[in-house]
Scaffold this active site. Structure first.
Site, PDB file in Angstrom:
ATOM      1  CG  HIS A   7      32.580  44.097  46.985  1.00  0.00           C
ATOM      2  ND1 HIS A   7      32.350  43.574  45.721  1.00  0.00           N
ATOM      3  CD2 HIS A   7      33.187  43.100  47.678  1.00  0.00           C
ATOM      4  CE1 HIS A   7      32.791  42.325  45.678  1.00  0.00           C
ATOM      5  NE2 HIS A   7      33.311  42.019  46.842  1.00  0.00           N
ATOM      6  CG  HIS A  79      37.403  39.926  49.128  1.00  0.00           C
ATOM      7  ND1 HIS A  79      36.557  39.027  49.765  1.00  0.00           N
ATOM      8  CD2 HIS A  79      36.631  40.504  48.166  1.00  0.00           C
ATOM      9  CE1 HIS A  79      35.361  39.068  49.214  1.00  0.00           C
ATOM     10  NE2 HIS A  79      35.366  39.963  48.240  1.00  0.00           N
ATOM     11  CD  GLU A 130      35.267  39.119  44.149  1.00  0.00           C
ATOM     12  OE1 GLU A 130      35.052  39.743  45.205  1.00  0.00           O
ATOM     13  OE2 GLU A 130      34.412  38.399  43.596  1.00  0.00           O
TER      14      GLU A 130
END
Lengths: 134, 134
Positions: A7, A79, A130
């Site tokens: 994502h 992010h 991430e």
């Protein structure tokens, strides 16, 4: 090592308004809002054919995105999350390469219930990365 | 209306260093650098299984990413590009919804040789949105 882009997270000041924008103006499929108090955010997923965008609104007093929104009151890209097969192997490779892992260096359980780590933006051209084990 | 995420663009101050980071530290497949003088950038593609990341370095005096890098010297996420089937229909729907299209409102030929438009970040939670007709 890097797998799929799981994502792209966008911090938003008003989740209801952002959801309307993505659903009605941009014509995307959006999820119901989910409060994740243990992560300090309320999240809406924008489902695209190949990945998803996560719209994040602060929840509670210690939200991890509060400082970002103070600096960027209109919101902004927060992010990118990449999938990895083995997060411990990934962490060890990254640390050996000199990259800094945020926190105590051990994976936490992320918003999707999977082990995650965050990497220092200064080591990745100003981008908060991430990693999620899938 | 929104289709696939075609790419996530990251502006970087040093393309060679960023390429090394993505290839060696993060273990991703990266392209050769391509100078695109008509777009004011040199670009490297990071090929992920489901989408790509574009690393952008300014090229020439009038690079469209120069101001961003002045504000964010370490670099940062610059825009997200979504695919659309019909860019004129998308533009007209967006304008009818009150969104601002950058420039003169007509599609330009983007870095991939396809028609593209950029939308005003203030209308999309601080996120610069590119639409590309595929």
């Amino acid at each position: 090592m890097l797998g799929r882009v799981n994502h792209i997270a966008i911090a938003v000041p008003d989740l209801a308004a952002a959801t309307t924008t993505y659903r009605d103006t941009l014509g995307a499929r959006v999820s119901q809002a989910q409060a994740l108090p243990e992560h300090g955010v309320t999240v809406v997923f924008v489902e695209l054919p190949n990945t998803k965008v996560e719209l994040l609104e602060p929840l509670g007093a210690d939200s991890p995105i509060a400082a970002f929104l103070e600096k960027n009151p209109s919101g902004g890209m927060h992010h990118i999350c990449y999938e990895v097969e083995d997060i411990i192997a990934a962490r060890d490779r990254l640390k050996a390469g000199g990259a800094r892992v945020l926190g105590d260096g051990n994976p936490k359980t992320g918003a999707h219930g999977k082990p995650v780590l965050f990497l220092h933006p200064k080591d990745f051209d100003g981008t908060l990365v991430e990693l999620e084990q899938v």
